[in-house]
Structure formats: C-alpha cells, structure tokens
Design an enzyme around this catalytic site. Structure first.
Site, mmCIF file in Angstrom:
data_model
loop_
_atom_site.group_PDB
_atom_site.id
_atom_site.type_symbol
_atom_site.label_atom_id
_atom_site.label_comp_id
_atom_site.label_asym_id
_atom_site.label_seq_id
_atom_site.Cartn_x
_atom_site.Cartn_y
_atom_site.Cartn_z
ATOM 1 N N HIS A 47 0.877 -1.179 0.000
ATOM 2 C CA HIS A 47 0.000 0.000 0.000
ATOM 3 C C HIS A 47 0.906 1.218 0.000
ATOM 4 C CE1 HIS A 47 -3.143 2.877 1.025
ATOM 5 N NE2 HIS A 47 -2.362 3.303 2.015
ATOM 6 N N CYS A 116 -4.597 1.791 -4.891
ATOM 7 C CA CYS A 116 -3.891 2.924 -4.285
ATOM 8 C C CYS A 116 -2.552 3.188 -4.963
ATOM 9 C CB CYS A 116 -3.700 2.659 -2.796
ATOM 10 S SG CYS A 116 -2.793 1.135 -2.423
#
Length: 277
Positions: A47, A116
């Site tokens: 992430h 993301c």
C-alpha cells in the site's frame, strides 16, 4: 522583516515566511506499507501514499482520495519512504490533486485495475514527471495481463475497462436452457383435449416428453400419421381383444363368430387371425 542590531537577528514577518516557504521546492515522498508479512524480491503486496508537506494522500474504496498523517495508514505496516522528486509549490500540488479526484472516486476502486498504487503513480507522475518503482504495483499489472485476467474471480474483475475480456466470464452460469422446438400446431392429447403447441415447445403446461410419447404411442399402419385415442377408448378395445383371444383359445368361437371389433370411436378393426386354428 529582518533587522540586524549589533549582531542580533529578528525573524521575518509571517507574510514573508509564508511566501518564502511556498516558493521553495517541496519534496514529493512515497510512503510504502506492507499489507502482509513478506520479504519481497521483485514484487509484493504493498500500500502506498504520497506525502507532501506533512500530509499523506492515498486512495481507497468508498472513500476515494483521502489524507492522513504521514506513515500512519491503518491497513498496513510502514516499510519505507522514497523521495520521488520535488514540486514547485503547494498550489501546484493542490491543483493536480483536484484534477485527479474525479478519476479516482470511491466506486472506481479495484484491487487489480485501479488501486492505491495507481493513484500514487498518477500523482507522482503529474507532479514530478517520474514513476514510482515498478516493484510496488507489479502484482496488479500481472493480473491485468492476458490470459491471467480471464482466470480472476468475479469480485476481482470489478473495475475492469469496458470491453476487456477480463470483464466477461468464460461460462455464463444461471442462464435458462432453451428447449428445442419439436412440434408446432394443434392436436389431441391423451386425455382427449385439444391444445396448441407454441414456438417454445410448451403446450398447455405439459412437458415435451409427454407430448412426444403421446404422439408416437400408436400409428395407423403404413401411412405414418399418428393416431391418438383417449384412455377410455383404448381400455375398451383392449378388453374386447382379450375376450376374443380367450374364446379362441378355449374353442368357444371362430373368427367368423367374433366378427369385427369396434374400438368405440366409430372405426372397425379387423379381428386378429388365430395362429392355432
């Protein structure tokens, strides 16, 4: 303003400090998080968020583009910070962020096709002209490649580009089977009632197998046309034939005595020959 008095220095005014800070190049930092415990070599489950002047911007399903404190994303363990480049001012950073928000809205999130890391890539590219390291989003790019995307579960195909093969399942499940059209027209059923057969092959709620069995249950000799009789008439004809056969075997009568057998439908049927006579 700055004033020197015998070696002393007074800080600049707040307005001049704001101008001075906004005119300096601002670092664009990529914060990387581990989503699982891993030792990545060429790829991994990551992430990311983009940090600018003490604020980190990222992308998630439902929320869209959001901001949080740097290196404190709730869904991962902080791994490292990578300086991607610099941007001229905060005004440029805000303008680029506002331009990207409609593209990365909450409903457009997809673990494979728009995650993301894709947002961090787009934001860093627009600010600095440089891409994030390829290992960050390599697993997602592999999932988009053909033929891997054809094997993805349905929930991972959400967000695929329109018209791409990955958005269409290989087999259509749950679709009703279309029965072949066997017969079309009007006729008599076993119960003696008439009914018309539609193009879809259904006649008055009866199954096609029942109609097929009724159609070929009896024939009228060599003509090939189906002869359908009611259940009561068929029962009477069988009883008469059984009685005639019993009389022949017992010697109580001959073929001439038996005569013709009436089936009850207005049609006479010749008696069966006696093979023992």
């Amino acid at each position: 303003r700055s004033t020197f008095r015998f070696g002393s220095w007074s800080p600049p005014s707040s307005r001049r400090c704001t101008w001075w800070c906004s005119s300096m190049p601002i670092e664009v930092i990529l914060n990387v998080y581990d989503l699982i415990e891993q030792t990545p070599i060429c790829c991994g489950f990551f992430h990311t968020g983009v940090e600018i002047l003490g604020t980190e911007y990222s992308f998630a399903g439902g929320a869209g583009v959001y901001d949080c404190r740097p290196r404190s994303a709730p869904d991962g363990n902080f791994r490292e910070s990578i300086v991607i480049g610099t941007v001229e001012s905060t005004a440029v950073a805000r303008s680029v962020l506002d331009r990207l928000r409609p593209e990365f809205h909450g409903d457009s999130y997809s673990l494979i096709f728009q995650n993301c890391n894709d947002f961090s890539e787009a934001y860093c590219k627009a600010l600095t002209g440089r891409n994030i390291p390829g290992r960050i989003n390599r697993l997602a790019r592999m999932g988009r490649a053909w033929p891997i995307r054809l094997c993805l579960p349905r929930h991972l195909k959400a967000g695929a580009p329109n018209g791409s093969p990955g958005d269409t399942p290989l087999l259509q499940r749950g679709s009703p089977l279309v029965q072949p059209r066997l017969f079309q027209g009007a006729g008599q059923t076993l119960s003696g009632s008439s009914g018309s057969v539609s193009a879809s092959g259904a006649a008055d709620g009866e199954s096609w197998w029942s109609r097929l069995r009724a159609r070929f249950s009896r024939g009228d000799g060599g003509g090939g046309t189906a002869l359908v009789v009611s259940s009561e008439q068929g029962s009477s004809a069988r009883e008469l034939r059984a009685a005639a056969a019993a009389r022949r075997l017992s010697g109580e009568g001959t073929d001439s005595e038996v005569g013709q057998v009436n089936t009850g439908g207005g049609r006479s049927v010749a008696p069966m020959p006696n093979p023992w006579g």
